[in-house]
Design an enzyme around this catalytic site. Structure first.
Site, PDB file in Angstrom:
ATOM      1  N   CYS A  26       0.848  -1.188   0.000  1.00 21.46           N
ATOM      2  CA  CYS A  26       0.000   0.000   0.000  1.00 21.46           C
ATOM      3  C   CYS A  26       0.887   1.243   0.000  1.00 21.46           C
ATOM      4  O   CYS A  26       1.792   1.375   0.834  1.00 21.46           O
ATOM      5  CB  CYS A  26      -0.895  -0.018   1.235  1.00 21.46           C
ATOM      6  N   CYS A  43       0.308   3.178   3.571  1.00 22.69           N
ATOM      7  CA  CYS A  43       0.722   2.700   4.893  1.00 22.69           C
ATOM      8  C   CYS A  43       1.778   1.599   4.862  1.00 22.69           C
ATOM      9  O   CYS A  43       2.210   1.142   5.914  1.00 22.69           O
ATOM     10  CB  CYS A  43      -0.492   2.214   5.675  1.00 22.69           C
ATOM     11  N   CYS A  80      -9.052  -5.783  -9.447  1.00 23.77           N
ATOM     12  CA  CYS A  80      -8.709  -4.726 -10.405  1.00 23.77           C
ATOM     13  C   CYS A  80      -8.241  -3.530  -9.577  1.00 23.77           C
ATOM     14  O   CYS A  80      -9.051  -2.832  -8.963  1.00 23.77           O
ATOM     15  CB  CYS A  80      -9.950  -4.400 -11.235  1.00 23.77           C
ATOM     16  N   ARG A 133     -10.979 -11.308 -10.041  1.00 26.51           N
ATOM     17  CA  ARG A 133     -10.070 -10.308 -10.597  1.00 26.51           C
ATOM     18  C   ARG A 133     -10.071  -9.108  -9.666  1.00 26.51           C
ATOM     19  O   ARG A 133     -11.039  -8.355  -9.591  1.00 26.51           O
ATOM     20  CB  ARG A 133     -10.508  -9.878 -12.003  1.00 26.51           C
ATOM     21  N   CYS A 188      -7.456  -5.588 -18.924  1.00 25.01           N
ATOM     22  CA  CYS A 188      -8.512  -4.628 -18.591  1.00 25.01           C
ATOM     23  C   CYS A 188      -7.995  -3.195 -18.518  1.00 25.01           C
ATOM     24  O   CYS A 188      -8.783  -2.269 -18.436  1.00 25.01           O
ATOM     25  CB  CYS A 188      -9.183  -5.018 -17.280  1.00 25.01           C
ATOM     26  N   HIS A 194     -11.435  -2.542  -7.183  1.00 24.66           N
ATOM     27  CA  HIS A 194     -12.621  -3.392  -7.065  1.00 24.66           C
ATOM     28  C   HIS A 194     -12.250  -4.845  -7.319  1.00 24.66           C
ATOM     29  O   HIS A 194     -11.226  -5.130  -7.942  1.00 24.66           O
ATOM     30  CB  HIS A 194     -13.701  -2.952  -8.064  1.00 24.66           C
ATOM     31  N   CYS A 201      -7.608  -1.136   1.626  1.00 24.40           N
ATOM     32  CA  CYS A 201      -6.553  -1.581   2.529  1.00 24.40           C
ATOM     33  C   CYS A 201      -7.174  -1.688   3.920  1.00 24.40           C
ATOM     34  O   CYS A 201      -7.791  -0.735   4.401  1.00 24.40           O
ATOM     35  CB  CYS A 201      -5.390  -0.586   2.532  1.00 24.40           C
ATOM     36  N   ASP A 239      -9.000 -18.017 -16.197  1.00 24.09           N
ATOM     37  CA  ASP A 239      -8.388 -19.290 -15.834  1.00 24.09           C
ATOM     38  C   ASP A 239      -7.401 -19.074 -14.686  1.00 24.09           C
ATOM     39  O   ASP A 239      -6.193 -19.129 -14.857  1.00 24.09           O
ATOM     40  CB  ASP A 239      -7.693 -19.901 -17.054  1.00 24.09           C
ATOM     41  N   HIS A 265      -8.729   3.326  -0.502  1.00 24.82           N
ATOM     42  CA  HIS A 265      -9.381   2.688  -1.647  1.00 24.82           C
ATOM     43  C   HIS A 265      -8.298   2.161  -2.582  1.00 24.82           C
ATOM     44  O   HIS A 265      -7.357   2.881  -2.928  1.00 24.82           O
ATOM     45  CB  HIS A 265     -10.259   3.715  -2.376  1.00 24.82           C
TER      46      HIS A 265
END
Length: 184
Positions: free
Chosen positions: A93, A96, A165, A163, A111, A149, A140, A157, A146
């Site tokens: 992160c 932090c 993202c 996922r 994506c 998602h 986190c 697979d 934030h």
């Protein structure tokens, strides 16, 4: 005259949305690179809580917008290109230093954002339903930043068919070789 106002309003809203999207795409081209460290950062031992002013002082404006205001970086930006080139290592992160993901769970979902199928430290990642009920937000668990998602059942697979993202702007990367060199 009244009907023309009704017709113009949706056109104005569409124009404003397009302008915002174009500005966001231009910002993506100017992204600062994902932070890369030579050693693993010290892990926080307890919840990290700071004032809004402290977060603004610590984070870049883009990191603050994403981590503290639940923003999203533009897809296919420089950070995503950097992420795709990164080899083995660990992602932390940016706010932090909590360990979040590893290259072992990294995959190319095409994506436009960094993708992982599972956290490397599950206790440091939490998932919450978005208010709209259509997505699940990833934060986190140590500093409540934030991250992005998580999506399930997309047919990738991977062992979890999930996922994560994640916005690369709010990650720090430590290459595996750098971490190994420090241990010796």
């Amino acid at each position: 005259m009244k009907n023309s106002r009704i017709t113009i309003l949706p056109m104005l809203l569409l124009a404003a949305a397009c302008t915002a999207w174009i500005l966001q795409a231009q910002t993506a081209k100017k992204q600062t690179p994902m932070t890369e460290l030579n050693t693993a950062p010290e892990q926080p031992e307890k919840t990290v809580t700071k004032t809004d002013a402290e977060w603004k002082k610590q984070l870049t404006p883009e990191q603050y917008r994403i981590a503290r205001q639940a923003g999203t970086e533009a897809p296919d930006g420089e950070i995503y290109k950097q992420f795709k080139k990164q080899g083995s290592g660990t992602y932390y992160c940016a706010a932090c230093n909590a360990e979040l993901f590893s290259s072992k769970e990294k995959f190319d979902s095409r994506c436009g954002w960094p993708s992982f199928y599972d956290p490397s430290k599950a206790k440091n990642v939490k998932s919450l339903p978005d208010p709209d009920g259509r997505r699940v937000e990833v934060r986190c668990n140590v500093c409540d930043s934030h991250l992005g998602h998580v999506f399930t059942g997309e047919g990738f697979d991977t062992p979890t068919d999930q996922r994560y993202c994640i916005n690369g702007t709010v990650l720090k990367f430590v290459p595996e070789k750098a971490a190994e060199t420090k241990k010796q």
